[in-house]
Design an enzyme around this catalytic site. Structure first.
Site, mmCIF file in Angstrom:
data_model
loop_
_atom_site.group_PDB
_atom_site.id
_atom_site.type_symbol
_atom_site.label_atom_id
_atom_site.label_comp_id
_atom_site.label_asym_id
_atom_site.label_seq_id
_atom_site.Cartn_x
_atom_site.Cartn_y
_atom_site.Cartn_z
ATOM 1 N N CYS A 262 0.800 -1.222 0.000
ATOM 2 C CA CYS A 262 0.000 0.000 0.000
ATOM 3 C C CYS A 262 0.831 1.270 0.000
ATOM 4 O O CYS A 262 0.304 2.351 -0.218
ATOM 5 C CB CYS A 262 -0.924 0.019 1.217
ATOM 6 S SG CYS A 262 -0.047 0.216 2.786
ATOM 7 N N GLY A 263 2.115 1.167 0.260
ATOM 8 C CA GLY A 263 2.956 2.358 0.248
ATOM 9 C C GLY A 263 3.674 2.614 1.550
ATOM 10 O O GLY A 263 4.765 3.191 1.562
#
Length: 300
Positions: A262-263
């Protein structure tokens, strides 16, 4: 070369010739991990059980927090910590990044967790300047995760995380990542240090999904009801699907895409570069609009 400062300045005790955290004069350099020391710690911790790794973290790492979206591994971490009888000043607070797009079942689970573990403190961080999914869409556009997924990750997850680290003075975090989850997690170490010096500890790096699930059942830990409906790894509703028998644990995340994270666990420099590119793009668009109004043309 040192990798990461871990503690703030301590003063020098001139009478004894030594230093301690309670000394009152002068100072010594910050404590940090060298690369050989980090490699040594990973070799040692690799052979320990999660409870032993968690005990090491509590006694070794100041300003330690647990990042969690209340998946099975995070819940196992929370339950293990709750049984260690840690004094209040040393308890590990939770960080939950509310993207505003979590399943209702995930948010309901937080209330159940608070009832089961009344001593825990959950810090909830949302995207800046918005409180609801509707406000997020009005400010940033409908279905941003489809039109600009990197910007969505930055706004909903990465920026809130960095804000939390800054405001709370976070030095180290416990994560729920495991090698058995595959992808980029397949070769993670127990301890990692990111580009900004944040210590990330993966106490369950060696455990499988079955081991975590067995722990949850054996200890009657509340869990997300979606797991009884075929889900295994639960994130935002728009990027999470049930998995079929035989599929990997995280196969339901970003189904049909190459994306696997997701980062939050990406290098910070990746988002710094992305934000620079976004700003350049904005400036170019603004310039084109201004010239269009003035009836002028420029070459791209």
């Amino acid at each position: 070369m040192g990798i990461s400062p871990l503690v703030s300045e301590v003063d020098h005790d001139y009478e004894s010739g030594y230093v301690s955290g309670s000394s009152s004069e002068a100072s010594i350099p910050d404590l940090y991990f060298t690369k050989p020391h980090l490699a040594f710690l990973n070799r040692q911790l690799q052979n320990l059980e999660p409870q032993e790794i968690l005990q090491w973290c509590i006694t070794t790492l100041p300003s330690l927090y647990q990042e969690t979206a209340f998946g099975l591994t995070g819940l196992s971490t929370l339950d293990m910590l709750s049984k260690m009888k840690i004094p209040r000043p040393c308890m590990v607070d939770l960080l939950f990044f509310d993207t505003l797009h979590h399943f209702p079942e995930t948010l309901q689970l937080i209330d159940r967790i608070r009832d089961r573990y009344p001593l825990i403190n959950v810090h909830i961080y949302k995207p800046a300047d918005v409180e609801t999914a509707e406000e997020f869409a009005l400010q940033h556009g409908e279905r941003l995760w489809e039109t600009n997924d990197q910007l969505y990750d930055w706004l909903a997850k990465v920026e809130p995380a960095q804000r939390a680290y800054r405001e709370l003075g976070v030095n180290a975090v416990l994560t729920g990542r495991r090698r058995s989850q595959g992808g980029k997690r397949g070769d993670i170490n127990v301890i990692e240090v990111d580009e900004a010096g944040l210590i990330k500890v993966n106490p369950f790096a060696n455990w499988t999904f079955d081991q975590v699930e067995e722990y949850i059942k054996a200890n009657d830990v509340p869990y997300n009801e979606l797991l009884d409906r075929g889900y295994r790894s639960v994130g935002d509703w728009h990027s999470t699907a049930p998995v079929r028998p035989g599929e990997s644990e995280r196969a339901g995340r970003w189904k049909g895409q190459e994306k696997t994270e997701c980062g939050i666990h990406h290098p910070r420099s990746k988002f710094a570069k992305f934000l620079r590119e976004q700003e350049t793009k904005k400036q170019q668009q603004a310039l084109h609009q201004a010239l269009d109004v003035g009836g002028l043309e420029i070459n791209s």
